[in-house]
Each structure stands twice: as structure tokens, then as C-alpha cells.
Write an enzyme that holds these catalytic residues in place. Structure first.
Site, PDB file in Angstrom:
ATOM      1  N   ASP A  53      35.419 -31.612 -63.802  1.00 48.63           N
ATOM      2  CA  ASP A  53      34.255 -30.834 -64.209  1.00 48.63           C
ATOM      3  C   ASP A  53      32.957 -31.562 -63.904  1.00 48.63           C
ATOM      4  O   ASP A  53      32.945 -32.763 -63.583  1.00 48.63           O
ATOM      5  CB  ASP A  53      34.326 -30.534 -65.707  1.00 48.63           C
ATOM      6  CG  ASP A  53      35.483 -29.617 -66.069  1.00 48.63           C
ATOM      7  OD1 ASP A  53      35.896 -28.836 -65.189  1.00 48.63           O
ATOM      8  OD2 ASP A  53      35.961 -29.695 -67.216  1.00 48.63           O
ATOM      9  N   TYR A 111      43.996 -39.770 -67.229  1.00 47.82           N
ATOM     10  CA  TYR A 111      42.563 -39.767 -67.515  1.00 47.82           C
ATOM     11  C   TYR A 111      42.264 -40.808 -68.576  1.00 47.82           C
ATOM     12  O   TYR A 111      43.115 -41.131 -69.409  1.00 47.82           O
ATOM     13  CB  TYR A 111      42.113 -38.409 -68.056  1.00 47.82           C
ATOM     14  CG  TYR A 111      41.892 -37.336 -67.020  1.00 47.82           C
ATOM     15  CD1 TYR A 111      40.640 -37.161 -66.438  1.00 47.82           C
ATOM     16  CD2 TYR A 111      42.916 -36.479 -66.643  1.00 47.82           C
ATOM     17  CE1 TYR A 111      40.427 -36.161 -65.494  1.00 47.82           C
ATOM     18  CE2 TYR A 111      42.716 -35.473 -65.699  1.00 47.82           C
ATOM     19  CZ  TYR A 111      41.460 -35.324 -65.134  1.00 47.82           C
ATOM     20  OH  TYR A 111      41.244 -34.340 -64.201  1.00 47.82           O
TER      21      TYR A 111
END
EC number: 5.4.99.12
Length: 245
Positions: A53, A111
Site C-alpha cells: 500500500d 512483514y
């Protein structure tokens, strides 16, 4: 035709994410495709391992592209280094199997969300960590993370606007560590929903502040209600650390 695999890193601060969008929207994919197309004289389409994003960073993002050019890998790496902006670096490149697909061959992703828990924000890591100086109960955060391990319906950990067909995902592990006041929440899973890692980090942060209890994380999972925006931590603290094939 050659199929080339790249590993790159980028600072996502000024970009609207990885994926190419409409004209004049700054994205990582668009920058790389523009430089590769100029270098080869071909219309290069870069395949990424997934979307990140707006504002999210990457340490080891994997991508591939097809080309008929006969340039050496070293030449292409040097060309990319010279013509890409300073916040995008292609670290490695190699010829790979024609069947390799950076997105479809992914087995899992890792992540990390970083929280600066020191009293003062840092001038040097302010773009890469979310600052919160409230005292945290790290042990409680680790206990809460255990409820998220395994295959679950993560509907409570995605945005209201998420349009994923399925909200079932599998998390293999969540490691929470602290080093010089920087809390790192490392999450490995087979895939992630929209804003999922940022919401997981936000929920664990609430546990750390003792605003909610570890058992409340299990309740959130079971309720299957899409998360409210207050749990979503800022994009700048999130980084795609690694991809497993």
C-alpha cells in the site's frame, strides 16, 4: 525470450504503493517499468510478488519481467541503479525459469511492523517506525499473538472496504522483539488481507498498553467484524521483509 527475476528494496514514503495506477500517480511498478522499457526499447511489464500500500516499504521485494534483449545482468543492474530514483534499488537480478512467476509462485510472505517506543521520536527512523512512547507490556503482546497463529477467518483484521473473496488466511508465526526501544512485530503468513498486518500490529499495541487483554484478540477473531479505523497503524511502520518460494 528471457525471464529475469529481481530482488529490490524501496522507501515507499512518496509512492502510492507498488501497483501501477492511472497516469500521473507515482508508483514503484511504474518507475521500474519506465526505466526497463527505455533500456530495452520494449514495452516491459513487471510482475510483482504482491501489492504494497501507499507509504509501505520493502527490503526484499521480488519481481520478474520478460525481455528479448541480450544485455548482461551486470549491465542491466548498473543501468537501473543509474536511472531509478534513489529510493528504489534493484539489488540482484538473474535469468530464471520461464515458468517462474513472482506472484503466483509465492508460498509465504514476511512483514515487519516497527514501533519506536522510546520517549522521543527519532529524526533518523521517523519515516520507518511509528512512534508511541507509552509503556508497553511486551509479554502480554506475545501472549496475544499466540491466538493469531494458525489458519483463521481474519475478517476482523481487514478494512471495511476490503473486497477479498475469502478472509481465511494462515499465519505461521509472529515474533515480537525489542532492540534499543524499537519494537518489531514480524508476521509470516501465506497471504494477507487489506491492511491486515497494520491492524494486527494495532491490536497487539492495544494489548501492550493494557487497554485490552490478550484473550480479547481471540474474541476479535471469533466476532468476525471488520476492524474499525482506529486499530490501523500508519503505513510508514510497515515493511515487506522477505518472500518465500
Amino acid at each position: 525470450m528471457r525471464n529475469l527475476k529481481m530482488i529490490l528494496e524501496y522507501d515507499g514514503t512518496r509512492y502510492k504503493g507498488w501497483q501501477k495506477q492511472k497516469k500521473d500517480v507515482l508508483t514503484i511498478q511504474d518507475k521500474i517499468e519506465t526505466v526497463l522499457s527505455k533500456m530495452t526499447g520494449e514495452d516491459i511489464q513487471v510482475i510483482g510478488c504482491g501489492r504494497t500500500d501507499a507509504g509501505v516499504h520493502a527490503e526484499n521485494y521480488v519481481a520478474n519481467f520478460h525481455t528479448n534483449c541480450d544485455f548482461t545482468v551486470d549491465y542491466m543492474l548498473d543501468y537501473l541503479y543509474e536511472f531509478l530514483p534513489e529510493d528504489i534499488v534493484v539489488k540482484t537480478m538473474k535469468d530464471t525459469s520461464e515458468r517462474f512467476h513472482a506472484r503466483y509462485n509465492v508460498k509465504s510472505k514476511t512483514y515487519v511492523y516497527r514501533i519506536n517506543n522510546n520517549k522521543f521520536r527519532s529524526v533518523f527512523n521517523k519515516k520507518y517506525a511509528y512512534h508511541d512512547n507509552e509503556k508497553l507490556n511486551i509479554s502480554a503482546m506475545k501472549d496475544a499473538a499466540e491466538f493469531l497463529i494458525g489458519t483463521h477467518d481474519f475478517k476482523s483484521f481487514t478494512r471495511l472496504k476490503s473486497n477479498s473473496k475469502s478472509t481465511i488466511r494462515a499465519i505461521k508465526y509472529i515474533n515480537i522483539t525489542e532492540n534499543q526501544g524499537i519494537i518489531s512485530i514480524e508476521v509470516n503468513g501465506n497471504g494477507f488481507l487489506l491492511n491486515m498486518v497494520r491492524i494486527v500490529a494495532g491490536a497487539l499495541l492495544e494489548v501492550g498498553k493494557e487497554n485490552i487483554k490478550p484473550i480479547d484478540i481471540e474474541k476479535m477473531l471469533n466476532e468476525k467484524k471488520r476492524a474499525d479505523a482506529s486499530l490501523i497503524l500508519p503505513a510508514k511502520g510497515l515493511c515487506l521483509k522477505d518472500i518465500q518460494y
